[in-house]
Enzyme design. Structure first.
Site, PDB file in Angstrom:
ATOM      1  N   GLU A   1       0.823  -1.215   0.000  1.00 32.35           N
ATOM      2  CA  GLU A   1       0.000   0.000   0.000  1.00 32.35           C
ATOM      3  C   GLU A   1       0.857   1.266   0.000  1.00 32.35           C
ATOM      4  OE1 GLU A   1      -3.037  -0.233  -0.711  1.00 32.35           O
ATOM      5  OE2 GLU A   1      -3.159  -2.404  -0.410  1.00 32.35           O
TER       6      GLU A   1
ATOM      7  N   GLU B   1      -0.436  -0.377  -9.805  1.00 31.94           N
ATOM      8  CA  GLU B   1      -0.031  -1.663  -9.251  1.00 31.94           C
ATOM      9  C   GLU B   1       1.447  -1.938  -9.503  1.00 31.94           C
ATOM     10  OE1 GLU B   1      -1.117  -4.993  -6.918  1.00 31.94           O
ATOM     11  OE2 GLU B   1      -2.082  -3.067  -7.343  1.00 31.94           O
TER      12      GLU B   1
END
EC number: 3.4.17.19
Length: 491
Positions: free
Chosen positions: A257, A286
């Site tokens: 994250e 990502e």
């Protein structure tokens, strides 16, 4: 003010309101009282109605037409490209459908969380069926006669198509399956065992987050059922989760994250509240979380540094030293959970979801048959049976949130991360020495300078190509995995 200036003023207000709506979602996942769920559904639906009205405001069309004749620089042209695309898409979706989706997915999230806790897919299936039906309607409206799934995918990876991704994933599969089998045929390293205080895990996670460059003054770290990142600019919040028996779950969820969060924190400040002021796509997003988590965070060099920090905090780990710790971090193991999967098997989890959700949206698979289809595919791909719904079809939050088209961007992000890692190591030949000292400044600085600062300025594939000097392909990721795990397992 010029038409462009008026348009951008309007967009910044819309962007600020969208951040407020996002904060409601963050609060729902972290701190909201359980009894407030129904009220929050109405609040989110109301915000979505306001945002949809602004995104379809006829003045945007007038401003776009007038601004097209103005002399704009590269940034201005990119802003118009994003605004025009968003305006055209928003106008294809009826306001009632947008509001209904916001209300439904807020309710569906609550039902999913309870069903997951109770291991009861039947309790979730009815509301999921409603979500799927509304997403089919939304996709059909967006597609305007084209492919419905591609229309949904475009929200997360502009310019991509399911056919293109399926071809890339098809190229990934054979070498991944062969590597997986070769590794699983070898003796496995010892896992980390013991009980690890969950408050201490959070303390270490905050230390590691700062080591990777996450600015706590502009963010915060909390706990949630499913780790996520929310916000942009000067308010970027992340969550993780803890398990007393598995500290790696917490640590690597946090690093993952942090990759997302650092991307958002690094975007040029002048783009704030505009279409350029956020990550250009979920695939590129990502790529940042995966390279932080894997190529950097799971490297031999960095795990040596992490081993020392963990022994300082938890005492003797009973693992036999830094090299054994590195092997434990990268241990290939059968498991049910995508977010806990090792690098070799992770993409197999994603491909399962990609195929199932395409079938759901196409109407080739109905929700009533989803659990059985999941379990059958899982047994085929991984060689063992799903033991309970929370380890299977109920494990991910995405479908309850209506995020159809999101899952394939995880594997695309892995591909992009492989390309970026190759370019980063060419640019920083002494990278391992830096990582061994817990120094991430040059690694994250290279990513900030070559990817993150641009936000939405370039198209997704163009960002990666610009950073790497070549078109993205799956080859660097596969080469990296085979070299890393070949060495670890003596292949």
């Amino acid at each position: 003010m010029s038409a462009y200036d008026e348009l951008m003023s309007f967009e910044r207000e819309t962007g600020a309101l969208a951040q407020v709506a996002g904060r409601l979602g963050w609060d729902q996942e972290t701190m909201m009282p359980r009894g407030a769920a129904d009220q929050r559904s109405e609040e989110l639906a109301a915000m979505e109605s306001v945002l949809h009205a602004r995104r379809t405001d006829p003045r945007i069309g007038d401003w776009l037409e007038a601004a097209a004749g103005e002399a704009l620089d590269e940034e201005g042209a990119a802003q118009l490209r994003h605004i025009r695309r968003s305006y055209e898409r928003a106008n294809r979706v009826p306001a009632k459908l947008a509001s209904d989706l916001a209300r439904l997915t807020s309710r569906a999230h609550r039902v999913w969380a309870e069903a997951r806790a109770d291991d009861d897919f039947a309790a979730f299936a009815p509301v999921l069926a409603e979500v799927v039906q509304l997403k089919r309607e939304e996709g059909a409206a967006l597609a305007a006669g084209g492919d419905v799934y591609d229309a949904l995918l475009d929200d997360y990876e502009p310019g991509a198509s399911a056919v293109q991704l399926a071809e890339m994933f098809g190229a990934l599969r054979p070498r991944l399956v062969a590597l997986r089998q070769a590794v699983l045929d070898k003796p496995q390293p010892a896992p980390l065992e013991g009980t690890f205080d969950e408050q201490a895990q959070m303390k270490l996670s905050r230390m590691v987050a700062k080591t990777f460059g996450y600015e706590m003054a502009r963010g915060r770290l909390d706990k949630s059922v499913h780790p996520f990142t929310a916000g942009s600019g000067d308010d970027v919040r992340i969550t993780t989760r803890t398990n007393a028996l598995d500290p790696f779950n917490c640590l690597y969820s946090t690093i993952h994250e942090v990759g997302h969060a650092c991307y958002e924190q690094a975007i040029r400040g002048g783009y704030r509240f505009t279409p350029l002021g956020q990550g250009v796509s979920m695939g590129v997003h990502e790529s940042q979380s995966r390279i932080y988590e894997n190529q950097l965070g799971r490297s031999r060099a960095f795990t040596g540094w992490l081993y020392e920090r963990m022994t300082e905090l938890f005492g003797d780990l009973g693992i036999g030293g830094a090299e054994a710790f590195y092997a434990a971090v990268n241990r290939i193991h059968n498991g049910y959970i995508r977010t806990e999967a090792d690098e070799v098997q992770y993409n197999l989890h994603v491909l399962l979801r990609f195929d199932l959700e395409r079938a759901l949206i196409a109407g080739d698979l109905e929700v009533a048959d989803l659990e059985a289809a999941w379990n059958e595919r899982f047994a085929k791909d991984f060689g063992f049976a799903v033991d309970k719904p929370s380890d299977g079809v109920l494990q991910d939050v995405h479908w309850s949130a209506g995020l159809f088209g999101y899952f394939p961007t995880y594997s695309l992000g892995n591909v992009y991360a492989g390309c970026l890692n190759k370019a980063l190591r060419a640019a920083e030949p002494d990278l391992d020495a830096q990582l061994a000292a817990g120094d991430l400044e040059k690694a994250t600085g290279w990513l900030r300078d070559n990817v993150q600062q641009y936000g939405g300025l370039y198209e997704p594939r163009a960002v990666i190509e610009k950073a790497c000097g070549e078109a993205p392909s799956e080859a660097p990721l596969l080469d990296y995995l085979e070299a890393k795990f070949g060495a670890l397992y003596g292949l």
